[in-house]
Design a protein around this motif. Structure first.
Motif, PDB file in Angstrom:
ATOM      1  N   SER A   1       0.829  -1.215   0.000  1.00  0.00           N
ATOM      2  CA  SER A   1       0.000   0.000   0.000  1.00  0.00           C
ATOM      3  C   SER A   1       0.855   1.253   0.000  1.00  0.00           C
ATOM      4  CB  SER A   1      -0.917   0.001   1.233  1.00  0.00           C
ATOM      5  OG  SER A   1      -1.779  -1.096   1.220  1.00  0.00           O
ATOM      6  N   ALA A   2       1.961   1.222   0.752  1.00  0.00           N
ATOM      7  CA  ALA A   2       2.848   2.383   0.803  1.00  0.00           C
ATOM      8  C   ALA A   2       3.460   2.661  -0.559  1.00  0.00           C
ATOM      9  CB  ALA A   2       3.937   2.159   1.839  1.00  0.00           C
TER      10      ALA A   2
ATOM     11  N   TYR B   1       0.818   4.173  -2.780  1.00  0.00           N
ATOM     12  CA  TYR B   1       0.547   5.541  -2.356  1.00  0.00           C
ATOM     13  C   TYR B   1       1.632   6.492  -2.838  1.00  0.00           C
ATOM     14  CZ  TYR B   1      -0.171   9.561   0.703  1.00  0.00           C
ATOM     15  OH  TYR B   1      -0.363  10.837   1.175  1.00  0.00           O
TER      16      TYR B   1
ATOM     17  N   PHE C   1       0.275   8.754  -5.750  1.00  0.00           N
ATOM     18  CA  PHE C   1      -0.224   9.978  -5.139  1.00  0.00           C
ATOM     19  C   PHE C   1       0.898  10.941  -4.753  1.00  0.00           C
ATOM     20  CE2 PHE C   1      -1.514  12.531  -1.477  1.00  0.00           C
ATOM     21  CZ  PHE C   1      -2.632  13.168  -2.003  1.00  0.00           C
TER      22      PHE C   1
END
Length: 284
Positions: free
Chosen positions: A13-14, A17, A21
């Motif tokens: 997820s990191a 992200y 993003f």
């Protein structure tokens, strides 16, 4: 010693992200300070921002953005809650009606925009032709400067009210029926049960709908561009369409600065509202 094994679950997820993003956001802030093209980059500081805020259509775009976001959010909350109350009751064809209301959410926004542009044509559109059949002269839905933005907003509500209804249905179904039975035994009327039981307990769903509707309304672009392209004139321009027009004209750094401004505006509005709504949920 505490195991670090669960930490590994954060890594995918990191990475997503950071890649999807964090890096684009930081790059946008940097490129907003430059005059750039595909082959050249020139650092010019805050000149893009100074020029962006002198754009003649920017003030109208800001005002229209807030009007559009407010109108669509209020209508989605009110209509979504009303439809959810109806569709959680004992009515005939409840499952079919739920599917029908949710169906526009699944349809392409551009497709809906083109379809309603044809339907709202002031001369040959089906809506005005239907009104003419009963003796009513239909207005220029998308050609009248006073109606264009609100007409697009109503189409946006028609398309998005399904997701608001679905969220409210989930919130209503989660309310224990014992509360309603107890209120009924105490002699509470239907309005009193709605005001003192339903509204407080459906507040988490209300907060979700408000936030999602506001974010969508403030960032809206596709539907407006498909239906009016910001016209007539600049009367239905929002910040996003102003940014796109700058990009079309080849002012890439200027349009990037506009995107940063839009990001900051949405953040400045949504974060305080989210804090207030979350605080009210905790207090209640």
């Amino acid at each position: 010693m505490k195991s670090s094994y669960p930490t590994w679950f954060y890594i995918p997820s990191a990475i997503l992200y950071i890649v999807l993003f964090a890096v684009p956001t930081i790059a946008s802030f940097y490129f907003s300070l430059t005059r750039w093209s595909l082959f050249d980059i020139e650092f010019i500081g805050l000149d893009n921002y100074a020029q962006f805020f002198t754009e003649p259509m920017l003030v109208q775009g800001f005002l229209n953005t807030f009007i559009y976001g407010f109108v669509t959010s209020v209508l989605k909350v009110v209509l979504g809650l009303g439809l959810a109350l109806l569709l959680t009751g004992s009515i005939l064809g409840r499952g079919y009606l739920r599917s029908t209301i949710f169906f526009p959410v699944l349809v392409s926004t551009v497709g809906i925009g083109i379809t309603f542009k044809v339907l709202m044509d002031p001369f040959d559109g089906l809506i005005n032709q239907t009104l003419a059949a009963v003796g009513i002269q239909g207005p220029g839905w998308l050609t009248d400067p006073a109606l264009a933005l609100l007409s697009v907003a109503l189409v946006d509500v028609w398309k998005g009210v399904g997701i608001a209804t679905l969220i409210f249905i989930a919130g209503l179904v989660a309310i224990p029926q014992e509360y309603f039975r107890a209120a009924k035994v105490d002699g509470a009327t239907a309005w009193q049960r709605f005001r003192n039981v339903t509204l407080p307990l459906v507040q988490p769903a209300t907060a979700t709908v408000i936030l999602l509707s506001l974010i969508g309304g403030l960032r809206s672009f596709e539907l407006i561009w498909a239906m009016t392209k910001g016209g007539p004139g600049f009367t239905s321009d929002v910040i996003a369409s102003v940014i796109y027009k700058q990009y079309q004209a080849g002012f890439y750094g200027l349009s990037t600065a506009g995107n940063v401004v839009l990001f900051l505006v949405v953040t400045a509005i949504i974060v305080p509202i989210q804090y207030i709504l979350n605080k009210r949920q905790v207090e209640s």
